[in-house]
Design an enzyme around this catalytic site. Structure first.
Site, PDB file in Angstrom:
ATOM      1  N   ASP A   1       0.871  -1.185   0.000  1.00 56.62           N
ATOM      2  CA  ASP A   1       0.000   0.000   0.000  1.00 56.62           C
ATOM      3  C   ASP A   1       0.902   1.227   0.000  1.00 56.62           C
ATOM      4  O   ASP A   1       2.120   1.117   0.197  1.00 56.62           O
ATOM      5  CB  ASP A   1      -0.900   0.010   1.257  1.00 56.62           C
ATOM      6  CG  ASP A   1      -1.791   1.251   1.321  1.00 56.62           C
ATOM      7  OD1 ASP A   1      -2.426   1.585   0.302  1.00 56.62           O
ATOM      8  OD2 ASP A   1      -1.852   1.912   2.377  1.00 56.62           O
ATOM      9  N   SER A   2       0.296   2.390  -0.156  1.00 53.12           N
ATOM     10  CA  SER A   2       1.058   3.635  -0.107  1.00 53.12           C
ATOM     11  C   SER A   2       1.549   3.945   1.310  1.00 53.12           C
ATOM     12  O   SER A   2       2.493   4.698   1.479  1.00 53.12           O
ATOM     13  CB  SER A   2       0.178   4.786  -0.592  1.00 53.12           C
ATOM     14  OG  SER A   2      -0.984   4.859   0.207  1.00 53.12           O
TER      15      SER A   2
ATOM     16  N   CYS B   1      -4.533  -1.683  -1.597  1.00 54.43           N
ATOM     17  CA  CYS B   1      -4.767  -0.281  -1.950  1.00 54.43           C
ATOM     18  C   CYS B   1      -5.809  -0.239  -3.047  1.00 54.43           C
ATOM     19  O   CYS B   1      -5.610  -0.825  -4.126  1.00 54.43           O
ATOM     20  CB  CYS B   1      -3.443   0.330  -2.427  1.00 54.43           C
ATOM     21  SG  CYS B   1      -3.610   1.999  -3.062  1.00 54.43           S
TER      22      CYS B   1
ATOM     23  N   GLU C   1      -3.508   9.018   8.358  1.00 51.93           N
ATOM     24  CA  GLU C   1      -2.039   8.928   8.469  1.00 51.93           C
ATOM     25  C   GLU C   1      -1.547   9.718   9.684  1.00 51.93           C
ATOM     26  O   GLU C   1      -0.558   9.364  10.308  1.00 51.93           O
ATOM     27  CB  GLU C   1      -1.367   9.471   7.193  1.00 51.93           C
ATOM     28  CG  GLU C   1      -1.532   8.576   5.966  1.00 51.93           C
ATOM     29  CD  GLU C   1      -0.549   7.403   5.908  1.00 51.93           C
ATOM     30  OE1 GLU C   1       0.566   7.531   6.417  1.00 51.93           O
ATOM     31  OE2 GLU C   1      -0.934   6.356   5.350  1.00 51.93           O
TER      32      GLU C   1
ATOM     33  N   CYS D   1     -11.269   2.547   0.138  1.00 53.54           N
ATOM     34  CA  CYS D   1      -9.868   2.910   0.376  1.00 53.54           C
ATOM     35  C   CYS D   1      -9.477   2.188   1.645  1.00 53.54           C
ATOM     36  O   CYS D   1     -10.245   2.163   2.612  1.00 53.54           O
ATOM     37  CB  CYS D   1      -9.731   4.418   0.553  1.00 53.54           C
ATOM     38  SG  CYS D   1      -8.089   4.931   1.118  1.00 53.54           S
TER      39      CYS D   1
ATOM     40  N   HIS E   1      -7.506   2.851   3.895  1.00 56.36           N
ATOM     41  CA  HIS E   1      -7.345   3.682   5.101  1.00 56.36           C
ATOM     42  C   HIS E   1      -8.677   3.825   5.856  1.00 56.36           C
ATOM     43  O   HIS E   1      -8.682   4.109   7.046  1.00 56.36           O
ATOM     44  CB  HIS E   1      -6.872   5.093   4.735  1.00 56.36           C
ATOM     45  CG  HIS E   1      -5.405   5.208   4.434  1.00 56.36           C
ATOM     46  ND1 HIS E   1      -4.826   4.657   3.314  1.00 56.36           N
ATOM     47  CD2 HIS E   1      -4.402   5.828   5.112  1.00 56.36           C
ATOM     48  CE1 HIS E   1      -3.526   4.952   3.306  1.00 56.36           C
ATOM     49  NE2 HIS E   1      -3.246   5.655   4.392  1.00 56.36           N
TER      50      HIS E   1
HETATM   51  N1  DGL Z   1      -5.013   3.214   1.014  1.00 52.73           N
HETATM   52  C1  DGL Z   1      -5.001   3.456  -0.373  1.00 52.73           C
HETATM   53  C2  DGL Z   1      -6.282   3.162  -1.080  1.00 52.73           C
HETATM   54  O1  DGL Z   1      -6.895   2.188  -0.708  1.00 52.73           O
HETATM   55  C3  DGL Z   1      -4.301   4.686  -0.855  1.00 52.73           C
HETATM   56  C4  DGL Z   1      -4.555   5.966  -0.198  1.00 52.73           C
HETATM   57  C5  DGL Z   1      -3.645   6.994  -0.770  1.00 52.73           C
HETATM   58  O2  DGL Z   1      -2.433   6.767  -0.758  1.00 52.73           O
HETATM   59  O3  DGL Z   1      -4.150   8.004  -1.268  1.00 52.73           O
HETATM   60  O4  DGL Z   1      -6.680   3.797  -2.013  1.00 52.73           O
END
Ligand code: DGL
Length: 271
Positions: free
Chosen positions: A11-12, A74, A155, A187, A189
């Protein structure tokens, strides 16, 4: 710690930890390699070509570790670069976030009104709406909303903060007017905000893309006879090797907090 025959997850940043948590729940005996591209988070506000480039580098890194499965933890990468990751991965199977979550949303909805929240790139890709339309045609209404501020708030660990609640209200109120009964947290997150989302949308079922991807991973590994045998020690410590591309200390604190079990400190790498 030596990790062999692992499941590779990327993931990012810390968002993919919500997926890792689900993977560990359904596949507790597996070894894992987690890559958080913390130097370049967020992905969701970048262009498609840049996200594809980052995805390529993350995939090559996991491939160099001889993983047996790649989980794209992600939604942004899954929405815009799934084909690219599959192409680079070659024989290694790849699981993305979109298809499992879209299927789960279709199973969940009773009134055929599904909301999707995601990063700018995920929503602009229309990936969820297209898969749902392919399966259900015109009978299901999809209402999408980009929620770009959620990633930096997560984050920063502002999961219960009043400011986050105000922003969440601003983003989510339209779903009350649209009377959705199912919301895809598009997402990885966002499951960290699920309590707050529940307070704003108490009657809406939330779909966690990581949970459904983890079930797919379990099925795939079982079918391909690639599951690790059961062992006892997992109850003491899961076998997970973390890599990050920047600031390992900050990531380490958040990892312990979000996973809720002890892990080794991450190693910083260049992709
Ligand atoms: N957690 C990621 C997603 O599911 C990426 C969030 C990001 O880096 O913008 O899209």
């Amino acid at each position: 710690m030596l990790v062999t025959d692992a499941i590779g997850v990327f993931d990012s940043g810390i968002g993919g930890l919500s997926v890792l948590k689900q993977l560990v729940r359904f596949l507790p005996f597996e070894n894992y390699i987690y890559l958080g591209d913390t130097a370049r988070v967020p992905y969701g506000s970048k262009s498609v070509s840049i996200v594809k480039l980052y995805a390529e580098e993350c995939t090559n890194f996991l491939k160099s570790k001889n993983v047996k499965l790649i989980v794209i933890a992600c939604n942004t990468v899954s929405a815009v670069a799934l084909d690219k990751v599959r192409h680079i991965a070659g024989d290694i199977p790849v699981i993305g976030m979109i298809q499992p979550a879209a299927n789960a949303a279709l199973r969940s909805t009773k009134n055929n009104k599904i909301g999707i929240i995601g990063t700018r790139a995920t929503i602009a890709s229309n990936a969820y709406a297209e898969i749902i339309a392919e399966k259900a045609g015109e009978s299901v209404k999809v209402i999408s909303q980009e929620t770009p501020l959620f990633v930096p708030l997560v984050e920063e660990g502002m999961i219960k903060h009043e400011a986050t609640k105000l922003i969440a209200q601003e983003y989510l109120t339209k779903f009350i007017d649209e009377n959705i009964d199912t919301l895809v947290l598009g997402c990885t997150h966002y499951p960290l905000l699920s309590q707050m989302i529940l307070e704003i949308l108490p009657n809406v079922i939330q779909i966690d893309s990581g949970e459904h991807a983890a079930v797919n991973a379990l099925k795939l590994l079982a079918e391909q006879k690639l599951l690790q045998p059961e062992r006892q020690e997992f109850a003491i410590k899961h076998n997970i090797k973390f890599y990050v591309t920047d600031i390992p200390t900050h990531f380490y604190e958040q990892t312990q907090h979000f996973l809720g079990f002890p892990v080794d400190a991450p190693e910083e790498i260049n992709l």
